[in-house]
Design a protein around this motif. Structure first.
Motif, short mmCIF file in Angstrom:
data_model
loop_
_atom_site.label_atom_id
_atom_site.label_comp_id
_atom_site.label_asym_id
_atom_site.label_seq_id
_atom_site.Cartn_x
_atom_site.Cartn_y
_atom_site.Cartn_z
N LEU A 158 -14.17 -3.35 1.29
CA LEU A 158 -13.12 -3.98 0.51
C LEU A 158 -11.92 -3.04 0.46
CD1 LEU A 158 -12.13 -6.28 -1.32
CD2 LEU A 158 -13.33 -5.17 -3.22
N LYS A 159 -10.82 -3.48 1.03
CA LYS A 159 -9.61 -2.66 1.09
C LYS A 159 -8.53 -3.27 0.21
CE LYS A 159 -10.43 -0.80 5.67
NZ LYS A 159 -9.84 -0.54 7.00
N LEU A 160 -8.17 -2.53 -0.83
CA LEU A 160 -7.14 -2.96 -1.78
C LEU A 160 -6.03 -1.92 -1.90
CD1 LEU A 160 -9.56 -4.29 -4.53
CD2 LEU A 160 -8.13 -5.67 -3.02
N ASP A 161 -5.98 -0.98 -0.99
CA ASP A 161 -5.01 0.12 -1.07
C ASP A 161 -3.57 -0.37 -0.86
OD1 ASP A 161 -6.46 -0.13 1.54
OD2 ASP A 161 -4.84 1.15 2.25
N ASN A 162 -2.65 0.45 -1.35
CA ASN A 162 -1.21 0.22 -1.18
C ASN A 162 -0.77 -1.13 -1.75
OD1 ASN A 162 1.33 1.05 -0.46
ND2 ASN A 162 1.19 0.23 1.61
N ASN A 163 -1.14 -1.37 -3.00
CA ASN A 163 -0.70 -2.52 -3.78
C ASN A 163 -0.07 -1.99 -5.06
OD1 ASN A 163 -1.49 -5.31 -2.66
ND2 ASN A 163 -3.32 -4.08 -2.25
N SER A 164 0.09 -2.85 -6.04
CA SER A 164 0.59 -2.42 -7.35
C SER A 164 -0.45 -2.73 -8.41
CB SER A 164 1.90 -3.15 -7.68
OG SER A 164 2.89 -2.80 -6.75
N LEU A 165 -1.71 -2.59 -8.06
CA LEU A 165 -2.80 -2.95 -8.96
C LEU A 165 -2.86 -2.04 -10.18
CD1 LEU A 165 -5.62 -3.64 -6.36
CD2 LEU A 165 -4.57 -5.32 -7.87
N HIS A 178 -17.77 0.63 1.14
CA HIS A 178 -16.44 1.21 1.33
C HIS A 178 -15.46 0.47 0.43
CE1 HIS A 178 -13.14 2.96 3.85
NE2 HIS A 178 -12.51 1.91 3.39
N LEU A 179 -14.87 1.18 -0.51
CA LEU A 179 -13.87 0.61 -1.41
C LEU A 179 -12.65 1.50 -1.39
CD1 LEU A 179 -12.97 -1.34 -3.68
CD2 LEU A 179 -14.16 0.16 -5.30
N ASN A 180 -11.52 0.96 -0.94
CA ASN A 180 -10.28 1.73 -0.87
C ASN A 180 -9.31 1.21 -1.92
OD1 ASN A 180 -7.97 3.14 -0.23
ND2 ASN A 180 -8.26 2.94 1.98
N LEU A 181 -8.99 2.07 -2.88
CA LEU A 181 -8.06 1.74 -3.96
C LEU A 181 -6.85 2.68 -3.97
CD1 LEU A 181 -10.68 1.16 -6.80
CD2 LEU A 181 -9.36 -0.59 -5.57
N ASN A 182 -6.64 3.44 -2.92
CA ASN A 182 -5.52 4.39 -2.85
C ASN A 182 -4.18 3.71 -3.08
OD1 ASN A 182 -7.17 6.57 -2.22
ND2 ASN A 182 -7.01 6.21 -0.01
N LEU A 183 -3.23 4.47 -3.58
CA LEU A 183 -1.84 4.04 -3.72
C LEU A 183 -1.70 2.77 -4.55
CD1 LEU A 183 -0.68 4.78 -0.07
CD2 LEU A 183 -0.29 6.19 -2.09
N ASN A 184 -2.28 2.80 -5.74
CA ASN A 184 -2.14 1.73 -6.72
C ASN A 184 -1.69 2.33 -8.04
OD1 ASN A 184 -2.99 -1.06 -5.75
ND2 ASN A 184 -4.63 0.20 -4.92
#
Length: 195
Positions: A158-165, A178-184
């Motif tokens: 699940l890739k959610l990186d580079n959002n405004s979460l 694999h969970l990517n939450l970078n750059l939120n």
């Protein structure tokens, strides 16, 4: 290539084609009946073109397993009758959450790429019946909040990186590796698992 238009004058010889690569051209539209006689077609790659409208009725054949429309000019997508579809690649378009319609009969969908679009929110209806997803990429969008209220038993990446979460709510993803939450801008993260 520099293809701007596809014309097949003799449709009789295309019925044995299983994979069709038309990426990196200048296609901006596709005639509605162009794929009508491609009875064995299972993979279609239309990446890096200028397609702004996609009509899924182009494919009367429901054997399509992979459909790639990444890096085009799509602002709206409707996918419903391709019930064998397992890979849907829509990266790098101009899609937003209200113009994405992925219907419930796509139960075989395992790989969905919606990264690098203009998605601010993701309606729950999009993911409602996609419980067999193993890979979901929503990175590089404009998401502020996301709720996964459904049980995604199969999701592994699940890739959610580079959002405004700022808020994320997860519910039962037992195979998530694999969970990517970078750059939120996360201030709230809630993960509940049920055994």
């Amino acid at each position: 290539n520099r293809l701007e238009l596809i014309q097949l004058n003799d449709y009789n010889h295309v019925n044995c084609i299983e994979k069709l690569y038309l990426s990196n051209n200048k296609l901006n539209s596709i005639h509605d009946s162009i794929f009508q006689n491609f009875s064995k077609l299972s993979e279609v790659y239309l990446d890096n073109n200028f397609i702004s409208h996609f009509n899924q009725s182009l494919f009367c054949v429901t054997k399509i397993k992979t459909l790639s429309l990444s890096f085009n000019n799509l602002t709206e997508i409707i996918i419903s009758n391709l019930n064998r579809l397992s890979n849907l690649l829509l990266s790098g378009n101009s899609l937003n959450g209200s113009k994405i319609f992925i219907h419930s009969n796509l139960t075989n969908l395992k790989h969905l790429e919606l990264n690098m679009n203009k998605i601010e929110f993701l309606p729950k209806e999009i993911l409602n019946n996609l419980t067999n997803l193993k890979y979901l990429d929503l990175s590089s969008n404009f998401l502020r909040k996301i709720e996964f209220n459904l049980i995604f038993e199969e999701i592994q990446i699940l890739k959610l990186d580079n959002n405004s979460l700022s808020d994320i709510y997860f519910f039962c993803m037992p195979k998530l590796a694999h969970l990517n939450l970078n750059l939120n801008r996360l201030s709230y993260f809630n993960y509940k698992n049920i055994d």
